[in-house]
Design an enzyme around this catalytic site. Structure first.
Site, short mmCIF file in Angstrom:
data_model
loop_
_atom_site.label_atom_id
_atom_site.label_comp_id
_atom_site.label_asym_id
_atom_site.label_seq_id
_atom_site.Cartn_x
_atom_site.Cartn_y
_atom_site.Cartn_z
CD GLN A 5 -3.26 0.35 0.39
OE1 GLN A 5 -3.61 -0.82 0.56
NE2 GLN A 5 -3.89 1.15 -0.45
CE LYS A 39 -5.68 -4.03 2.77
NZ LYS A 39 -6.04 -3.51 1.45
N GLY A 66 -12.52 -0.33 2.91
CA GLY A 66 -12.88 -1.75 2.80
C GLY A 66 -11.80 -2.57 2.10
CG ASP A 67 -8.77 -5.80 1.19
OD1 ASP A 67 -8.13 -5.19 0.33
OD2 ASP A 67 -8.66 -7.03 1.36
P1 NDP Z 1 -14.68 -8.92 -1.89
O1 NDP Z 1 -14.78 -9.46 -0.52
O2 NDP Z 1 -15.71 -8.00 -2.39
O3 NDP Z 1 -14.55 -10.13 -2.94
C1 NDP Z 1 -13.52 -11.06 -2.84
C2 NDP Z 1 -13.69 -12.12 -3.91
O4 NDP Z 1 -12.52 -12.93 -3.94
C3 NDP Z 1 -14.85 -13.05 -3.68
O5 NDP Z 1 -15.35 -13.48 -4.90
C4 NDP Z 1 -14.18 -14.19 -2.90
O6 NDP Z 1 -14.86 -15.43 -3.01
C5 NDP Z 1 -12.85 -14.27 -3.56
N1 NDP Z 1 -11.86 -14.77 -2.60
C6 NDP Z 1 -11.47 -14.16 -1.45
N2 NDP Z 1 -10.57 -14.91 -0.80
C7 NDP Z 1 -10.39 -16.00 -1.55
C8 NDP Z 1 -9.57 -17.14 -1.41
N3 NDP Z 1 -8.75 -17.31 -0.35
N4 NDP Z 1 -9.62 -18.06 -2.41
C9 NDP Z 1 -10.43 -17.88 -3.48
N5 NDP Z 1 -11.23 -16.81 -3.65
C10 NDP Z 1 -11.22 -15.90 -2.71
O7 NDP Z 1 -13.22 -8.23 -1.97
P2 NDP Z 1 -12.68 -7.14 -2.99
O8 NDP Z 1 -13.29 -7.34 -4.32
O9 NDP Z 1 -12.78 -5.82 -2.34
O10 NDP Z 1 -11.12 -7.49 -3.04
C11 NDP Z 1 -10.57 -8.42 -3.98
C12 NDP Z 1 -9.08 -8.19 -4.11
O11 NDP Z 1 -8.83 -6.84 -4.55
C13 NDP Z 1 -8.26 -8.35 -2.83
O12 NDP Z 1 -6.98 -8.83 -3.16
C14 NDP Z 1 -8.12 -6.92 -2.32
O13 NDP Z 1 -7.02 -6.76 -1.46
C15 NDP Z 1 -7.93 -6.19 -3.65
N6 NDP Z 1 -8.22 -4.76 -3.65
C16 NDP Z 1 -9.46 -4.28 -3.28
C17 NDP Z 1 -9.71 -2.92 -3.33
C18 NDP Z 1 -11.06 -2.37 -3.04
O14 NDP Z 1 -11.26 -1.17 -3.27
N7 NDP Z 1 -12.03 -3.15 -2.58
C19 NDP Z 1 -8.65 -1.96 -3.68
C20 NDP Z 1 -7.42 -2.57 -4.15
C21 NDP Z 1 -7.22 -3.92 -4.09
P3 NDP Z 1 -15.63 -16.06 -1.73
O15 NDP Z 1 -16.92 -15.31 -1.65
O16 NDP Z 1 -15.79 -17.50 -2.06
O17 NDP Z 1 -14.73 -15.83 -0.54
#
Ligand code: NDP
Length: 458
Positions: free
Chosen positions: A123, A138, A177-178
């Site tokens: 980050q 974070k 969020g994350d």
């Molecule tokens: P969400 O919680 O909205 O979605 C996460 C998604 O990833 C879900 O579909 C989830 O599936 C899947 N997932 C999570 N963990 C695992 C795992 N261990 N194995 C397989 N699938 C997994 O999170 P975000 O969309 O916010 O975040 C997704 C990624 O983007 C992360 O790496 C986050 O750090 C990064 N990110 C997010 C930002 C944001 O603004 N939100 C900014 C920059 C980066 P399931 O429902 O089955 O767990």
């Protein structure tokens, strides 16, 4: 553990980097994700350290890899049956040279200190690349929101914030969020913060609801930004997204808005996934249905496949990377795309890969993409749109104004182009044209290092 020799490192720089990395391994045992993130950055810094020995004298490597503050706390809460649970909460305030610590909160059972440190470390560089004044941090918890009622999530968030609030503030530390933390959780966290400090301090959290201090365009920002970054990489190769076949992993916040923007720019998006499997939809993902399943019903991609009818096929346990694509957007979680997946994607003719998630591509896979000439956008740059619009949310809160969606989107577009150009220009300046990994790491590192140097020994 020696780092692979940097292309233009002097032996002295090489020794310093190797010793620094050995010390990090020794002093941070059992944190493989943190080691991976640090190694990936250190491997690319030799050229800048060769040119600027004052950074070595000032021990910038040692200072930038040691968090300014690490907070670990107990989070007790009661479920709907009255049973007591105890989770662990974390906040790592990694580097504040450029502004208040800024970075999301992750609620997922895999969260531990090493995961939060890897995310906080990344980050720092990402936030620097946006050009805004935000430091790196974070946080999160090993709490698993899956299958929990709204009331349970609320009680957990209230307990989490009861401890965390004393470390936050609009000028100190500003979470967002994350994974597992979206608008619902940010609402509960903000409510508890407000109650504890007796102040309506909008700038203490970002990702708030639009009607109460949030920014238009924040939910869309990371996914849109990742597609905008890709469009810039393609533009330099004389291409665009029109008609390209796209695979997206995940089905959360980042994935959904990646699908939305890629479709808006004319791409055919054929997959989304979750941790149980993926869906491939020959007619292209039906975005309205996907949003209904994920955002309204809080369901699974398997439900999407069932509701969609014959064009969609659900593949339990499969990986989206086996579906042929021109462009891949890993947008779920770390290390979800390995070297076998990279080989498959390259064999199927992939042209560009953009990391919507943080560190989703393993180091071997990154190397394979780069050797094959695939345009590769590292997360630090490609997914910086989320934190950039969080920065814009803070600016709106400070000025007590609300911008239109159009204004935020225009700013996001400008910032993503600037991030792309900065990475591209830096890679060229350091003798590795087209290497966005090196460009992002060095550009972020230089901006933070200059601020650290200017502020004396902190
Ligand atoms: P969400 O919680 O909205 O979605 C996460 C998604 O990833 C879900 O579909 C989830 O599936 C899947 N997932 C999570 N963990 C695992 C795992 N261990 N194995 C397989 N699938 C997994 O999170 P975000 O969309 O916010 O975040 C997704 C990624 O983007 C992360 O790496 C986050 O750090 C990064 N990110 C997010 C930002 C944001 O603004 N939100 C900014 C920059 C980066 P399931 O429902 O089955 O767990």
């Amino acid at each position: 553990m020696p780092l692979p020799p940097g292309r233009s490192a002097s032996p002295a720089t090489e020794t310093v980097l190797n010793e620094a990395f050995d010390r990090i391994l020794r002093r941070n045992p059992g944190e493989p994700e943190f080691h991976q993130a640090v190694k990936e950055v250190l491997e690319t810094l030799a050229p800048v350290l060769d040119r600027r020995p004052e950074l070595l004298d000032a021990k910038i490597i040692e200072r930038i890899t040691e968090p300014e503050r690490q907070i670990i706390f107990r989070v007790p809460w009661q479920d709907d049956k009255g049973e007591i649970h105890v989770n662990r909460g974390f906040r790592v305030e990694f580097n504040g040279a450029l502004g208040p610590y800024k970075g999301g909160l992750r609620f997922h059972p895999t969260v531990n200190l090493g995961v939060i440190k890897f995310l906080g470390f990344e980050q720092i560089f990402k936030n620097a690349l946006t050009g805004l004044n935000i430091g790196g941090g974070k946080g999160g918890s090993d709490f698993d929101p899956r299958g929990r009622s709204d009331d349970e999530v609320m009680r957990f968030c209230q307990s989490f914030m009861t401890e965390l609030h004393r470390h936050l503030g609009e000028h100190t530390d500003v979470p967002a969020g994350d994974i597992g933390v979206g608008a619902r959780e940010i609402g509960y966290l903000f409510g508890q913060y407000r109650r504890l400090v007796n102040r309506w301090e909008a700038g203490v959290l970002t990702g708030k609801g639009i009607g109460w201090g949030g920014s238009a365009g924040r939910p869309e920002a990371t996914g849109y930004g990742s597609v905008l970054f890709t469009a810039e990489m393609l533009r330099l190769r004389g291409e665009d997204l029109e008609g390209q076949q796209v695979v997206v992993s995940g089905s959360g916040n980042v994935s959904i808005y990646t699908v939305e923007k890629a479709q808006a720019m004319g791409a055919n998006v054929v997959t989304v996934s979750d941790s149980d499997g993926y869906v491939v939809d020959e007619k292209g993902i039906d975005l309205a249905l996907l949003k209904e399943v994920k955002q309204v019903r809080r369901g699974r991609v398997g439900d999407y496949a069932e509701l969609r009818g014959p064009s969609a096929r659900y593949v339990p346990g499969g990986r989206v990377w086996e579906v042929p694509a021109d462009i891949a957007f890993p947008s779920a979680t770390e290390n979800e795309l390995n070297s076998d997946d990279a080989v498959t994607l390259i064999r199927n003719g992939v042209k560009a890969v953009s990391e919507g998630a943080n560190m989703p591509t393993t180091p071997d896979a990154v190397r394979l993409f780069q050797e094959a000439g695939v345009a590769f956008g590292p997360g630090k740059a490609a997914n910086a749109g989320g934190v950039a619009v969080s920065g814009l949310e803070m600016a709106q809160n400070a000025a007590r104004v609300s911008w239109t969606f159009e204004k935020v989107e225009a700013e996001l577009t400008r910032i993503m182009k600037a991030v792309h150009d900065k990475c591209h220009e830096t890679a060229e300046r350091y003798g590795s044209p087209g290497d966005y990994v090196k460009g992002a790491n060095i550009a972020g590192f230089e901006r933070v290092s200059d601020a650290i140097l200017a502020q004396g020994l902190t």
